[in-house]
Design an enzyme around this catalytic site. Structure first.
Site, mmCIF file in Angstrom:
data_model
loop_
_atom_site.group_PDB
_atom_site.id
_atom_site.type_symbol
_atom_site.label_atom_id
_atom_site.label_comp_id
_atom_site.label_asym_id
_atom_site.label_seq_id
_atom_site.Cartn_x
_atom_site.Cartn_y
_atom_site.Cartn_z
ATOM 1 N N HIS A 20 -11.004 8.797 4.584
ATOM 2 C CA HIS A 20 -11.753 7.971 3.636
ATOM 3 C C HIS A 20 -11.012 6.632 3.614
ATOM 4 O O HIS A 20 -10.091 6.422 2.822
ATOM 5 C CB HIS A 20 -11.771 8.633 2.248
ATOM 6 C CG HIS A 20 -12.326 7.729 1.167
ATOM 7 N ND1 HIS A 20 -13.612 7.262 1.166
ATOM 8 C CD2 HIS A 20 -11.750 7.210 0.057
ATOM 9 C CE1 HIS A 20 -13.800 6.502 0.095
ATOM 10 N NE2 HIS A 20 -12.685 6.447 -0.589
ATOM 11 N N ARG A 36 0.843 -1.195 0.000
ATOM 12 C CA ARG A 36 0.000 0.000 0.000
ATOM 13 C C ARG A 36 0.885 1.254 0.000
ATOM 14 O O ARG A 36 0.583 2.243 -0.642
ATOM 15 C CB ARG A 36 -0.908 -0.033 1.233
ATOM 16 C CG ARG A 36 -2.041 0.932 1.141
ATOM 17 C CD ARG A 36 -3.100 0.665 2.184
ATOM 18 N NE ARG A 36 -4.003 1.804 2.233
ATOM 19 C CZ ARG A 36 -3.808 2.836 3.035
ATOM 20 N NH1 ARG A 36 -2.770 2.862 3.824
ATOM 21 N NH2 ARG A 36 -4.664 3.844 3.019
ATOM 22 N N ASP A 96 -18.961 7.816 1.271
ATOM 23 C CA ASP A 96 -19.235 6.982 2.459
ATOM 24 C C ASP A 96 -20.503 7.479 3.177
ATOM 25 O O ASP A 96 -21.292 6.685 3.675
ATOM 26 C CB ASP A 96 -18.048 7.048 3.426
ATOM 27 C CG ASP A 96 -16.727 6.915 2.693
ATOM 28 O OD1 ASP A 96 -16.088 5.873 2.784
ATOM 29 O OD2 ASP A 96 -16.370 7.873 1.975
ATOM 30 N N ARG A 137 -23.482 6.165 1.410
ATOM 31 C CA ARG A 137 -23.695 4.741 1.754
ATOM 32 C C ARG A 137 -24.378 4.638 3.120
ATOM 33 O O ARG A 137 -25.287 3.835 3.323
ATOM 34 C CB ARG A 137 -22.344 4.017 1.801
ATOM 35 C CG ARG A 137 -21.729 3.837 0.425
ATOM 36 C CD ARG A 137 -20.318 3.296 0.512
ATOM 37 N NE ARG A 137 -19.808 2.994 -0.828
ATOM 38 C CZ ARG A 137 -18.532 3.003 -1.171
ATOM 39 N NH1 ARG A 137 -17.603 3.294 -0.277
ATOM 40 N NH2 ARG A 137 -18.166 2.711 -2.391
HETATM 41 N N1 LIG Z 1 -12.411 8.986 -3.438
HETATM 42 C C1 LIG Z 1 -13.307 8.039 -3.688
HETATM 43 O O1 LIG Z 1 -14.383 8.000 -3.086
HETATM 44 C C2 LIG Z 1 -12.962 6.992 -4.728
HETATM 45 C C3 LIG Z 1 -13.900 6.024 -5.115
HETATM 46 C C4 LIG Z 1 -13.537 5.110 -6.105
HETATM 47 C C5 LIG Z 1 -12.258 5.137 -6.650
HETATM 48 N N2 LIG Z 1 -11.365 6.076 -6.237
HETATM 49 C C6 LIG Z 1 -10.003 6.162 -6.769
HETATM 50 O O2 LIG Z 1 -10.044 6.800 -8.036
HETATM 51 C C7 LIG Z 1 -8.878 6.423 -8.769
HETATM 52 C C8 LIG Z 1 -9.277 6.007 -10.170
HETATM 53 O O3 LIG Z 1 -10.004 4.793 -10.120
HETATM 54 P P1 LIG Z 1 -10.453 4.055 -11.477
HETATM 55 O O4 LIG Z 1 -11.245 2.859 -11.074
HETATM 56 O O5 LIG Z 1 -11.035 5.070 -12.397
HETATM 57 O O6 LIG Z 1 -9.023 3.591 -12.035
HETATM 58 P P2 LIG Z 1 -8.656 3.328 -13.560
HETATM 59 O O7 LIG Z 1 -7.399 2.527 -13.540
HETATM 60 O O8 LIG Z 1 -9.845 2.802 -14.287
HETATM 61 O O9 LIG Z 1 -8.357 4.793 -14.140
HETATM 62 C C9 LIG Z 1 -7.229 5.532 -13.797
HETATM 63 C C10 LIG Z 1 -6.809 6.291 -15.042
HETATM 64 O O10 LIG Z 1 -5.752 7.191 -14.700
HETATM 65 C C11 LIG Z 1 -4.927 7.309 -15.843
HETATM 66 N N3 LIG Z 1 -3.635 7.895 -15.465
HETATM 67 C C12 LIG Z 1 -2.653 7.349 -14.708
HETATM 68 N N4 LIG Z 1 -1.634 8.224 -14.589
HETATM 69 C C13 LIG Z 1 -1.982 9.337 -15.253
HETATM 70 C C14 LIG Z 1 -1.370 10.599 -15.467
HETATM 71 N N5 LIG Z 1 -0.148 10.876 -14.977
HETATM 72 N N6 LIG Z 1 -2.012 11.519 -16.224
HETATM 73 C C15 LIG Z 1 -3.236 11.251 -16.741
HETATM 74 N N7 LIG Z 1 -3.880 10.077 -16.566
HETATM 75 C C16 LIG Z 1 -3.266 9.136 -15.820
HETATM 76 C C17 LIG Z 1 -4.831 5.865 -16.353
HETATM 77 O O11 LIG Z 1 -4.406 5.821 -17.718
HETATM 78 C C18 LIG Z 1 -6.268 5.376 -16.156
HETATM 79 O O12 LIG Z 1 -7.050 5.540 -17.320
HETATM 80 C C19 LIG Z 1 -8.199 5.301 -7.962
HETATM 81 O O13 LIG Z 1 -7.121 5.857 -7.223
HETATM 82 C C20 LIG Z 1 -9.307 4.829 -7.037
HETATM 83 O O14 LIG Z 1 -8.792 4.241 -5.865
HETATM 84 C C21 LIG Z 1 -11.684 6.997 -5.303
#
Ligand SMILES: NC(=O)c1ccc[n+]([C@@H]2O[C@H](COP(=O)([O-])OP(=O)(O)OC[C@H]3O[C@@H](n4cnc5c(N)ncnc54)[C@H](O)[C@@H]3O)[C@@H](O)[C@H]2O)c1
Length: 312
Positions: A175, A88, A148, A151
């Site tokens: 979170h 992590r 959250d 939910r």
């Molecule tokens: N805060 C919340 O409540 C919450 C909820 C769900 C997911 N998330 C987080 O959101 C993030 C995205 O999740 P996801 O399921 O869409 O992942 P994903 O892998 O589907 O999408 C991530 C995207 O980021 C792009 N990327 C990576 N580095 C980059 C950069 N330097 N510049 C531009 N684009 C870049 C990748 O090409 C990819 O398309 C994760 O970190 C996930 O943990 C947060």
């Protein structure tokens, strides 16, 4: 600044779902989608623009960080997912570098809008984006526990058999695993939940139910990720809610992640507390009178997040 321009950096599952929901909401005039994976970006944009006859009028296109110059909101959903064998902490380092360098580039673009961080760990990355951009703390926010809290409201509404819109409730803190339910702020029709629930027809064992509901909220993301690999729909809608508060300057109270400097006895860490959100981001933190148990939980989240930050 364009009145209602939103730039989304990261066109993956969360970024694209948010775009889809935002387009349907009619809140934005222009949405620009960017991603380092150009094929993915182009594919998502094509798929979205084909829905334009069914959306309220909105321009949707692909672009780059340069498009942030006149954006009102920049939403960062870019990031790496955890790989087999990766710790992590390694993921934190990787995503902190991605978000940090994007935040610097957004600043260089001359953007004067609000930066909304979504990528995880969202509280850590909000802090990193704040420091690397050099922006005022009000303008760099994280989606925090807005998801959250929704939910939590859903589970309480099911438990009490009332419309979710009549349930006022917040999850606060990190979170993540140390988040907690702010029971002292939870009410239905103005009645604190601890008074409402024991007299409610559906409830015979409120004390146990309370613990179960809080645990279910904490475990939600794990369950969804086990079933389908990632979460996307509810987070997309939570992001629309936050975006709406900014674009319409609504002064909405949301549990977003913000830099806490002198509230609740906490200093120099980003985490979720009740905030008034309007056109320039966080205009005020609401220091609600939390119970001593809740204050301890908030302080525990702060300690965990500070430890993670110090590892960077
Ligand atoms: N805060 C919340 O409540 C919450 C909820 C769900 C997911 N998330 C987080 O959101 C993030 C995205 O999740 P996801 O399921 O869409 O992942 P994903 O892998 O589907 O999408 C991530 C995207 O980021 C792009 N990327 C990576 N580095 C980059 C950069 N330097 N510049 C531009 N684009 C870049 C990748 O090409 C990819 O398309 C994760 O970190 C996930 O943990 C947060």
């Amino acid at each position: 600044m364009q009145q209602r321009k939103v730039v989304i950096i990261g066109a993956g599952s969360v970024g694209a779902t948010y775009c889809y929901a935002l387009a349907q909401s009619g809140l934005a005039d222009e949405m620009v989608l960017t991603d380092k994976n150009e094929d993915l970006m182009k594919g998502q944009v094509l798929d979205l623009v084909h829905g334009q006859p069914f959306f309220p009028t909105v321009m949707i296109r692909s672009g780059s960080i340069a498009d942030c110059t006149d954006a009102r909101v920049v939403v960062i959903t870019a990031g790496a997912a955890q790989k087999p064998g990766e710790t992590r902490l390694q993921l934190i380092k990787k995503n902190a570098e991605i978000t940090g360098s994007i935040a610097e580039d957004v600043d260089k673009s001359g953007c004067r809008g609000v930066m909304l961080i979504v990528s995880n760990p969202v509280d850590i990355l909000t802090y990193v984006a704040l420091k690397r951009s050099g922006w005022d703390k009000s303008r760099v926010i994280g989606s925090g526990t807005v998801l959250d809290s929704s939910r939590f409201r859903h589970l309480l509404s099911k438990h009490c058999g009332v419309d979710v819109h009549n349930v006022h409730a917040y999850i606060l803190g990190e979170h993540g695993d140390s988040e907690f339910a702010a029971w002292s702020m939870t009410n239905i029709a103005g009645i604190n939940i601890d008074e409402y629930c024991p007299v409610c027809v559906n409830c015979s064992d409120w004390k146990n139910q309370r613990q179960l509901i809080e645990q279910q909220v904490r475990d939600s993301a794990y369950h969804i990720i086990n079933y389908k690999g990632s979460t996307q729909f509810a987070v997309g809608l939570a992001l629309v809610r936050i975006t709406g508060a900014i674009l319409r300057s609504q002064s909405t109270i949301l549990s977003i992640s913000t830099l806490v400097e002198s509230h609740f006895g906490i200093k120099d860490v980003c985490l979720s507390v009740p905030c008034v959100v309007s056109d320039s981001g966080v205009s005020r933190i609401i220091e609600s009178p939390l119970s001593s148990e809740e204050l301890d939980s908030l302080s525990n989240s702060a300690t965990i997040l500070k430890k993670a930050l110090s590892s960077l």
